[in-house]
Write a protein that holds these residues in place. Structure first.
Motif, mmCIF file in Angstrom:
data_model
loop_
_atom_site.group_PDB
_atom_site.id
_atom_site.type_symbol
_atom_site.label_atom_id
_atom_site.label_comp_id
_atom_site.label_asym_id
_atom_site.label_seq_id
_atom_site.Cartn_x
_atom_site.Cartn_y
_atom_site.Cartn_z
ATOM 1 N N THR A 1 0.830 -1.201 0.000
ATOM 2 C CA THR A 1 0.000 0.000 0.000
ATOM 3 C C THR A 1 0.864 1.250 0.000
ATOM 4 O O THR A 1 0.624 2.196 -0.771
ATOM 5 N N LEU A 2 1.861 1.263 0.852
ATOM 6 C CA LEU A 2 2.740 2.427 0.943
ATOM 7 C C LEU A 2 3.493 2.649 -0.362
ATOM 8 O O LEU A 2 3.646 3.787 -0.816
ATOM 9 N N GLU A 3 3.953 1.558 -0.989
ATOM 10 C CA GLU A 3 4.653 1.675 -2.264
ATOM 11 C C GLU A 3 3.720 2.208 -3.341
ATOM 12 O O GLU A 3 4.115 3.040 -4.163
ATOM 13 N N LEU A 4 2.474 1.714 -3.348
ATOM 14 C CA LEU A 4 1.504 2.146 -4.354
ATOM 15 C C LEU A 4 1.192 3.644 -4.204
ATOM 16 O O LEU A 4 1.192 4.395 -5.183
ATOM 17 N N VAL A 5 0.945 4.075 -2.989
ATOM 18 C CA VAL A 5 0.637 5.491 -2.748
ATOM 19 C C VAL A 5 1.838 6.366 -3.115
ATOM 20 O O VAL A 5 1.692 7.414 -3.759
ATOM 21 N N SER A 6 3.022 5.924 -2.733
ATOM 22 C CA SER A 6 4.235 6.681 -3.059
ATOM 23 C C SER A 6 4.409 6.798 -4.568
ATOM 24 O O SER A 6 4.684 7.890 -5.094
ATOM 25 N N ALA A 7 4.230 5.694 -5.281
ATOM 26 C CA ALA A 7 4.366 5.706 -6.741
ATOM 27 C C ALA A 7 3.310 6.608 -7.380
ATOM 28 O O ALA A 7 3.610 7.360 -8.309
ATOM 29 N N TYR A 8 2.100 6.559 -6.871
ATOM 30 C CA TYR A 8 1.007 7.378 -7.406
ATOM 31 C C TYR A 8 1.354 8.868 -7.330
ATOM 32 O O TYR A 8 1.179 9.617 -8.287
ATOM 33 N N TYR A 9 1.875 9.292 -6.206
ATOM 34 C CA TYR A 9 2.180 10.713 -6.032
ATOM 35 C C TYR A 9 3.457 11.149 -6.748
ATOM 36 O O TYR A 9 3.738 12.337 -6.843
#
Length: 166
Positions: free
Chosen positions: A126-134
């Protein structure tokens, strides 16, 4: 009694060696301090300690308490999780809680707890996905991607490539 024998006072190994977790944290402190080109004395001055204490932390000879680690994270400009990053299983298996456990894999699973399965905000993915999104510079594309993910999550379509599930 054997478990107590394997566990030593103050988190050290039975042989009296520093705990590998403490050594790992110390290595991370030292690495970051050096990246910042900060001497042990400079760091000690900022923390109100002696440079000898910094040496002991960096070698894992003295354990770093939570409040002191918080102060160190502020001085070094990193988050608390920085000190535990890249810690291998062989180090985790030597934490004071893990020493003496016969089944280390089972103990690691117990440590994570069942809530890890149900709280997506605690998952690394989840943290990786949110980081990549931003990190997506084109916000219009980011919005399309967001809408696609939301639509897929509401869909009952099975996108699995495994045809044996039928």
């Amino acid at each position: 009694m054997d478990e107590l024998k394997e566990r030593s006072s103050r988190g050290r190994l039975a042989e009296g060696e520093p705990n590998p977790v403490d050594v790992h944290v110390g290595n991370r402190i030292k690495w970051r301090r050096k990246v910042l080109k900060m001497s042990q004395q400079q760091m000690a001055d900022k923390l109100g300690l002696t440079f000898q204490q910094i040496q002991k932390y960096e070698k894992g000879l003295n354990r770093v308490g939570a409040s002191r680690l918080w102060d160190i994270s502020r001085v070094l400009g990193v988050s608390m999780d920085f000190f535990f990053a890249d810690m291998g299983d062989e180090v985790r298996e030597k934490s004071p809680m893990m020493l003496g456990k016969e089944n280390v894999v089972e103990a690691l699973t117990e440590q994570q707890g069942p809530e890890m399965d149900f709280d997506p905000m605690k998952r690394k993915e989840t943290l990786e996905l949110v980081s990549a999104y931003y990190k997506i510079n084109n916000r219009k594309i980011a919005k399309y991607l967001f809408d696609l993910i939301v639509a897929m999550s509401k869909s009952n379509v099975n996108l699995s490539s495994d045809k044996s599930e039928g």
